[in-house]
Design a protein around this motif. Sequence first.
Motif, PDB file in Angstrom:
ATOM      1  N   THR A  63      51.747  34.230  51.737  1.00 47.92           N
ATOM      2  CA  THR A  63      50.710  34.103  50.715  1.00 47.92           C
ATOM      3  C   THR A  63      49.546  33.316  51.291  1.00 47.92           C
ATOM      4  N   ILE A  64      48.344  33.841  51.107  1.00 46.24           N
ATOM      5  CA  ILE A  64      47.157  33.128  51.566  1.00 46.24           C
ATOM      6  C   ILE A  64      46.269  32.796  50.375  1.00 46.24           C
ATOM      7  N   ALA A  94      50.426  30.420  37.561  1.00 47.63           N
ATOM      8  CA  ALA A  94      49.221  31.251  37.570  1.00 47.63           C
ATOM      9  C   ALA A  94      48.911  31.666  39.006  1.00 47.63           C
ATOM     10  N   GLN A  95      48.440  32.889  39.196  1.00 48.02           N
ATOM     11  CA  GLN A  95      48.281  33.436  40.548  1.00 48.02           C
ATOM     12  C   GLN A  95      46.829  33.513  41.015  1.00 48.02           C
ATOM     13  N   LYS A  96      45.917  32.902  40.312  1.00 49.97           N
ATOM     14  CA  LYS A  96      44.509  33.000  40.690  1.00 49.97           C
ATOM     15  C   LYS A  96      44.291  32.429  42.095  1.00 49.97           C
ATOM     16  N   GLY A  97      43.495  33.148  42.857  1.00 47.37           N
ATOM     17  CA  GLY A  97      43.166  32.696  44.206  1.00 47.37           C
ATOM     18  C   GLY A  97      44.249  32.920  45.234  1.00 47.37           C
ATOM     19  N   LYS A  98      45.293  33.696  44.905  1.00 47.66           N
ATOM     20  CA  LYS A  98      46.375  33.945  45.850  1.00 47.66           C
ATOM     21  C   LYS A  98      46.421  35.429  46.207  1.00 47.66           C
ATOM     22  N   THR A 151      46.075  38.861  41.918  1.00 51.60           N
ATOM     23  CA  THR A 151      45.566  38.891  40.540  1.00 51.60           C
ATOM     24  C   THR A 151      44.234  38.170  40.516  1.00 51.60           C
ATOM     25  N   PHE A 152      43.198  38.864  40.055  1.00 51.66           N
ATOM     26  CA  PHE A 152      41.834  38.356  40.140  1.00 51.66           C
ATOM     27  C   PHE A 152      41.263  38.072  38.747  1.00 51.66           C
ATOM     28  N   THR A 153      40.747  36.855  38.600  1.00 45.97           N
ATOM     29  CA  THR A 153      40.139  36.403  37.336  1.00 45.97           C
ATOM     30  C   THR A 153      38.816  35.719  37.665  1.00 45.97           C
ATOM     31  N   GLY A 154      37.914  36.459  38.272  1.00 45.32           N
ATOM     32  CA  GLY A 154      36.710  35.885  38.857  1.00 45.32           C
ATOM     33  C   GLY A 154      35.700  35.314  37.897  1.00 45.32           C
ATOM     34  N   TRP A 155      35.855  35.540  36.595  1.00 44.00           N
ATOM     35  CA  TRP A 155      34.939  34.910  35.637  1.00 44.00           C
ATOM     36  C   TRP A 155      35.208  33.413  35.493  1.00 44.00           C
ATOM     37  N   LEU A 156      36.396  32.969  35.956  1.00 43.70           N
ATOM     38  CA  LEU A 156      36.702  31.541  35.923  1.00 43.70           C
ATOM     39  C   LEU A 156      35.949  30.845  37.051  1.00 43.70           C
ATOM     40  N   PRO A 157      35.466  29.624  36.834  1.00 47.14           N
ATOM     41  CA  PRO A 157      34.614  28.967  37.839  1.00 47.14           C
ATOM     42  C   PRO A 157      35.296  28.694  39.164  1.00 47.14           C
TER      43      PRO A 157
END
Length: 254
Positions: free
Chosen positions: A237-238, A220-224, A162-168
């Motif tokens: 999981t990386i 939350a799954q950001k960065g996984k 799951t990608f939320t790239g607008w977050l810093p």
Amino acid sequence: MTLRDQQLDRYARHIVLRDIGGAGQTKLLSSHVLLIGAGGIGCPAIQYLAAAGVGTITVVDDDVVSLSNLQRQILYSEGDIGTAKVDAAGAAVARLNPDVTFFGRKQRIDRSTTADMIAGVDVVIDGCDNFATRLIVNDLCLSAKVPLVSAAIGQFHGQIGTFTGWLPDAPCYRCFVGDAHDPDDCDDCATQGVLGAMCGLMGSFAAMEAMRALAGFGEAQKGKLHLFDGLTPSMRTIRLPKDPACSSCGKSAS
């Protein structure tokens, strides 16, 4: 939104979950999920999202059902061969759950696709079959600040993030794959093959991650990035770092 008696009964197994409850189910019913692709990943994802009561589902796909699809695309039957996948998917959703509003868009995403595609959308699931489309979808989601659940399969393997790239502190999909990809870089399941059940696993996983983003349960799954090996079988999981030089979400991105 107040849940009707029939909805309380239909979604009772969600409502009794402490991390979802009536409030979480209400969020699902008022949410809009966009799926890119109604193939191996899209089919199970559509089924579980519809069954879960996600209020609005939009599916974008320009293909028609073929006999070779039926080994893994379980939303369809032989009677659907030759039918546009978005039309067959819409009919299936109508049978599954009358609470769900379905929109089918028989088109292919390319550089001419505008942000209107994801206007009013809460989560996007991308299960398409090429990097060019995935990167376009990534940039549209970044611009609109819409979570992107990206799932992919090949032979006996699958991956999802799951990608939320607008977050810093969160990567986008381009941080993961970079820029050096041509439209034909993805493996073709027609030549490489794919285990049908693997599509079911990854598509269901994608539906769960979309519901996680909507209802807010769990971590939350950001960065996984989750990697599944069907031969072993095992899952690991990386962590994916944000790329400061990313042309989509990095410091120099316009």
